[in-house]
Design a protein around this motif. Structure first.
Motif, PDB file in Angstrom:
ATOM      1  N   GLN A 159       0.830  -1.201   0.000  1.00 29.45           N
ATOM      2  CA  GLN A 159       0.000   0.000   0.000  1.00 29.45           C
ATOM      3  C   GLN A 159       0.868   1.256   0.000  1.00 29.45           C
ATOM      4  O   GLN A 159       0.575   2.225  -0.701  1.00 29.45           O
ATOM      5  N   PHE A 160       1.936   1.226   0.784  1.00 31.85           N
ATOM      6  CA  PHE A 160       2.856   2.370   0.833  1.00 31.85           C
ATOM      7  C   PHE A 160       3.482   2.603  -0.538  1.00 31.85           C
ATOM      8  O   PHE A 160       3.582   3.735  -1.008  1.00 31.85           O
ATOM      9  N   ALA A 161       3.877   1.518  -1.202  1.00 30.92           N
ATOM     10  CA  ALA A 161       4.477   1.632  -2.535  1.00 30.92           C
ATOM     11  C   ALA A 161       3.476   2.184  -3.541  1.00 30.92           C
ATOM     12  O   ALA A 161       3.812   3.026  -4.379  1.00 30.92           O
ATOM     13  N   ALA A 162       2.233   1.732  -3.435  1.00 32.77           N
ATOM     14  CA  ALA A 162       1.207   2.200  -4.359  1.00 32.77           C
ATOM     15  C   ALA A 162       0.906   3.684  -4.166  1.00 32.77           C
ATOM     16  O   ALA A 162       0.656   4.415  -5.124  1.00 32.77           O
ATOM     17  N   GLU A 163       0.949   4.143  -2.909  1.00 32.02           N
ATOM     18  CA  GLU A 163       0.624   5.543  -2.601  1.00 32.02           C
ATOM     19  C   GLU A 163       1.775   6.488  -2.915  1.00 32.02           C
ATOM     20  O   GLU A 163       1.557   7.628  -3.313  1.00 32.02           O
ATOM     21  N   THR A 164       3.003   6.017  -2.734  1.00 32.36           N
ATOM     22  CA  THR A 164       4.155   6.922  -2.819  1.00 32.36           C
ATOM     23  C   THR A 164       5.113   6.627  -3.959  1.00 32.36           C
ATOM     24  O   THR A 164       5.927   7.489  -4.318  1.00 32.36           O
ATOM     25  N   GLY A 165       5.067   5.405  -4.486  1.00 26.45           N
ATOM     26  CA  GLY A 165       6.057   5.002  -5.474  1.00 26.45           C
ATOM     27  C   GLY A 165       7.389   4.627  -4.855  1.00 26.45           C
ATOM     28  O   GLY A 165       8.391   4.476  -5.552  1.00 26.45           O
ATOM     29  N   LEU A 166       7.412   4.463  -3.530  1.00 25.74           N
ATOM     30  CA  LEU A 166       8.645   4.157  -2.806  1.00 25.74           C
ATOM     31  C   LEU A 166       8.587   2.753  -2.221  1.00 25.74           C
ATOM     32  O   LEU A 166       7.513   2.268  -1.843  1.00 25.74           O
ATOM     33  N   GLY A 184       7.638  14.893  -0.644  1.00 21.78           N
ATOM     34  CA  GLY A 184       7.141  16.242  -0.877  1.00 21.78           C
ATOM     35  C   GLY A 184       6.204  16.285  -2.065  1.00 21.78           C
ATOM     36  O   GLY A 184       5.159  16.953  -2.036  1.00 21.78           O
ATOM     37  N   GLN A 185       6.536  15.551  -3.119  1.00 17.58           N
ATOM     38  CA  GLN A 185       5.686  15.495  -4.306  1.00 17.58           C
ATOM     39  C   GLN A 185       4.366  14.792  -4.002  1.00 17.58           C
ATOM     40  O   GLN A 185       3.302  15.210  -4.464  1.00 17.58           O
ATOM     41  N   VAL A 186       4.437  13.739  -3.191  1.00 18.12           N
ATOM     42  CA  VAL A 186       3.215  13.029  -2.802  1.00 18.12           C
ATOM     43  C   VAL A 186       2.306  13.952  -1.996  1.00 18.12           C
ATOM     44  O   VAL A 186       1.084  14.012  -2.235  1.00 18.12           O
ATOM     45  N   ALA A 187       2.884  14.676  -1.050  1.00 15.63           N
ATOM     46  CA  ALA A 187       2.092  15.594  -0.228  1.00 15.63           C
ATOM     47  C   ALA A 187       1.433  16.675  -1.082  1.00 15.63           C
ATOM     48  O   ALA A 187       0.272  17.034  -0.874  1.00 15.63           O
ATOM     49  N   ALA A 188       2.169  17.190  -2.066  1.00 19.53           N
ATOM     50  CA  ALA A 188       1.622  18.223  -2.947  1.00 19.53           C
ATOM     51  C   ALA A 188       0.463  17.672  -3.780  1.00 19.53           C
ATOM     52  O   ALA A 188      -0.564  18.345  -3.960  1.00 19.53           O
ATOM     53  N   ARG A 189       0.614  16.441  -4.287  1.00 21.48           N
ATOM     54  CA  ARG A 189      -0.462  15.834  -5.076  1.00 21.48           C
ATOM     55  C   ARG A 189      -1.718  15.627  -4.255  1.00 21.48           C
ATOM     56  O   ARG A 189      -2.829  15.667  -4.769  1.00 21.48           O
ATOM     57  N   ARG A 190      -1.534  15.419  -2.957  1.00 19.96           N
ATOM     58  CA  ARG A 190      -2.689  15.204  -2.086  1.00 19.96           C
ATOM     59  C   ARG A 190      -3.281  16.515  -1.566  1.00 19.96           C
ATOM     60  O   ARG A 190      -4.172  16.510  -0.721  1.00 19.96           O
ATOM     61  N   GLY A 191      -2.762  17.635  -2.050  1.00 19.61           N
ATOM     62  CA  GLY A 191      -3.364  18.923  -1.710  1.00 19.61           C
ATOM     63  C   GLY A 191      -2.750  19.626  -0.525  1.00 19.61           C
ATOM     64  O   GLY A 191      -3.270  20.666  -0.087  1.00 19.61           O
ATOM     65  N   ALA A 192      -1.666  19.110   0.025  1.00 18.38           N
ATOM     66  CA  ALA A 192      -1.002  19.790   1.138  1.00 18.38           C
ATOM     67  C   ALA A 192      -0.355  21.080   0.625  1.00 18.38           C
ATOM     68  O   ALA A 192       0.103  21.136  -0.511  1.00 18.38           O
ATOM     69  N   PRO A 193      -0.320  22.139   1.458  1.00 20.41           N
ATOM     70  CA  PRO A 193       0.278  23.419   1.037  1.00 20.41           C
ATOM     71  C   PRO A 193       1.803  23.362   1.015  1.00 20.41           C
ATOM     72  O   PRO A 193       2.490  23.970   1.833  1.00 20.41           O
ATOM     73  N   VAL A 194       2.346  22.607   0.052  1.00 19.88           N
ATOM     74  CA  VAL A 194       3.787  22.380  -0.051  1.00 19.88           C
ATOM     75  C   VAL A 194       4.427  23.498  -0.857  1.00 19.88           C
ATOM     76  O   VAL A 194       3.912  23.912  -1.896  1.00 19.88           O
ATOM     77  N   LYS A 195       5.566  23.996  -0.355  1.00 19.03           N
ATOM     78  CA  LYS A 195       6.341  25.007  -1.057  1.00 19.03           C
ATOM     79  C   LYS A 195       7.814  24.588  -1.085  1.00 19.03           C
ATOM     80  O   LYS A 195       8.251  23.829  -0.212  1.00 19.03           O
ATOM     81  N   PRO A 196       8.589  25.076  -2.065  1.00 15.03           N
ATOM     82  CA  PRO A 196      10.035  24.824  -2.040  1.00 15.03           C
ATOM     83  C   PRO A 196      10.643  25.408  -0.762  1.00 15.03           C
ATOM     84  O   PRO A 196      10.176  26.432  -0.247  1.00 15.03           O
ATOM     85  N   LEU A 197      11.652  24.763  -0.267  1.00 12.47           N
ATOM     86  CA  LEU A 197      12.297  25.212   0.969  1.00 12.47           C
ATOM     87  C   LEU A 197      13.104  26.479   0.712  1.00 12.47           C
ATOM     88  O   LEU A 197      13.976  26.500  -0.146  1.00 12.47           O
ATOM     89  N   GLU A 198      12.775  27.549   1.435  1.00 15.63           N
ATOM     90  CA  GLU A 198      13.484  28.821   1.276  1.00 15.63           C
ATOM     91  C   GLU A 198      14.511  28.979   2.391  1.00 15.63           C
ATOM     92  O   GLU A 198      14.360  29.763   3.310  1.00 15.63           O
ATOM     93  N   LEU A 199      15.558  28.181   2.287  1.00 14.68           N
ATOM     94  CA  LEU A 199      16.602  28.176   3.296  1.00 14.68           C
ATOM     95  C   LEU A 199      17.925  27.936   2.589  1.00 14.68           C
ATOM     96  O   LEU A 199      18.132  26.880   1.988  1.00 14.68           O
ATOM     97  N   ALA A 200      18.806  28.911   2.647  1.00 16.71           N
ATOM     98  CA  ALA A 200      20.071  28.833   1.911  1.00 16.71           C
ATOM     99  C   ALA A 200      20.870  27.595   2.307  1.00 16.71           C
ATOM    100  O   ALA A 200      21.045  27.305   3.497  1.00 16.71           O
ATOM    101  N   GLY A 201      21.334  26.870   1.311  1.00  9.77           N
ATOM    102  CA  GLY A 201      22.181  25.715   1.555  1.00  9.77           C
ATOM    103  C   GLY A 201      21.453  24.460   1.966  1.00  9.77           C
ATOM    104  O   GLY A 201      22.083  23.464   2.305  1.00  9.77           O
TER     105      GLY A 201
END
Length: 216
Positions: free
Chosen positions: A26-33, A80-97
């Protein structure tokens, strides 16, 4: 962490609460991992830190050791991609390095940052994220903590530490706690404590745990 989660999965199957292989599928089906290869396989020790003496200042997070930084980094990116597909308010990390992603819930004052590198850091707020990535000083350097470890006893590895004065300032920052009729009765006893430390050691096949309360 990986071993503990693997044991929990086996325990679920052994207790008849579900099938571990089915959960992995189930985890593999949901995440591809692959749960074993992409998650459990690299997870090492887990550390959790929380700080703050008011609810507004409260911050912290978790640090997970990784034995395969490239794999854990790829896993974090995929999650992160899975969370975004599920509608979570995901943004790129704005933290240098740093590489990873942020989840910014509009109802929360700070974002939850997930950072992948030599360790995996999950933290609430930018300040906590920076401190967990580069703490500068460590709890193990603090005299009171070193004294607490000595009181814990020989061969006991500390697994948790709580600074009671800071905790009480956090409690007293909420009027609900101080308005409780029993609070005044309990407070003198709590004020006498300076820390609580937890530890464990292995004796043959038995885990022995100990709790020590420091008194001022």
């Amino acid at each position: 962490m990986g071993e503990a989660l693997r044991g929990a999965l086996e325990g679920i199957g052994g207790a008849g609460l579900g099938d571990a292989d089915f959960l992995k599928q189930q985890f593999a089906a949901e995440t591809g991992l692959d749960l074993e290869r992409d998650v459990l396989g690299w997870m090492g020790d887990l550390g959790i830190s929380v700080r703050g003496t008011t609810m507004a200042e409260l911050s912290g997070g978790a640090v997970i050791a990784t034995s395969a930084p490239k794999t854990s980094s790829a896993t974090i990116a995929a999650l992160g991609q899975v969370a975004a597909r599920r509608g979570a308010p995901v943004k790129p990390l704005e933290l240098a390095g740093a590489t990873g992603f942020s989840i910014q819930d509009p109802t929360m004052p700070h974002a939850i940052n997930v950072v992948a590198g030599d360790e995996v850091v999950i933290a609430y707020g930018e300040d906590a994220t920076r401190k967990l990535l580069d703490p500068g000083s460590r709890l193990s350097d603090a005299p009171r903590f070193r004294s607490a470890v000595a009181e814990l006893g020989e061969d006991f590895n500390p697994t948790g530490y709580l600074s009671v004065p800071e905790l009480m300032r956090l409690v007293e920052s909420t009027t609900r706690a101080t308005a409780d009729k029993d609070y005044a009765t309990v407070k003198p006893f709590v004020d006498a404590a300076s820390y609580v430390i937890f530890g464990a050691r292995l004796e043959d096949d038995t885990v022995v745990q100990r709790v020590v309360v420091g008194i001022q």
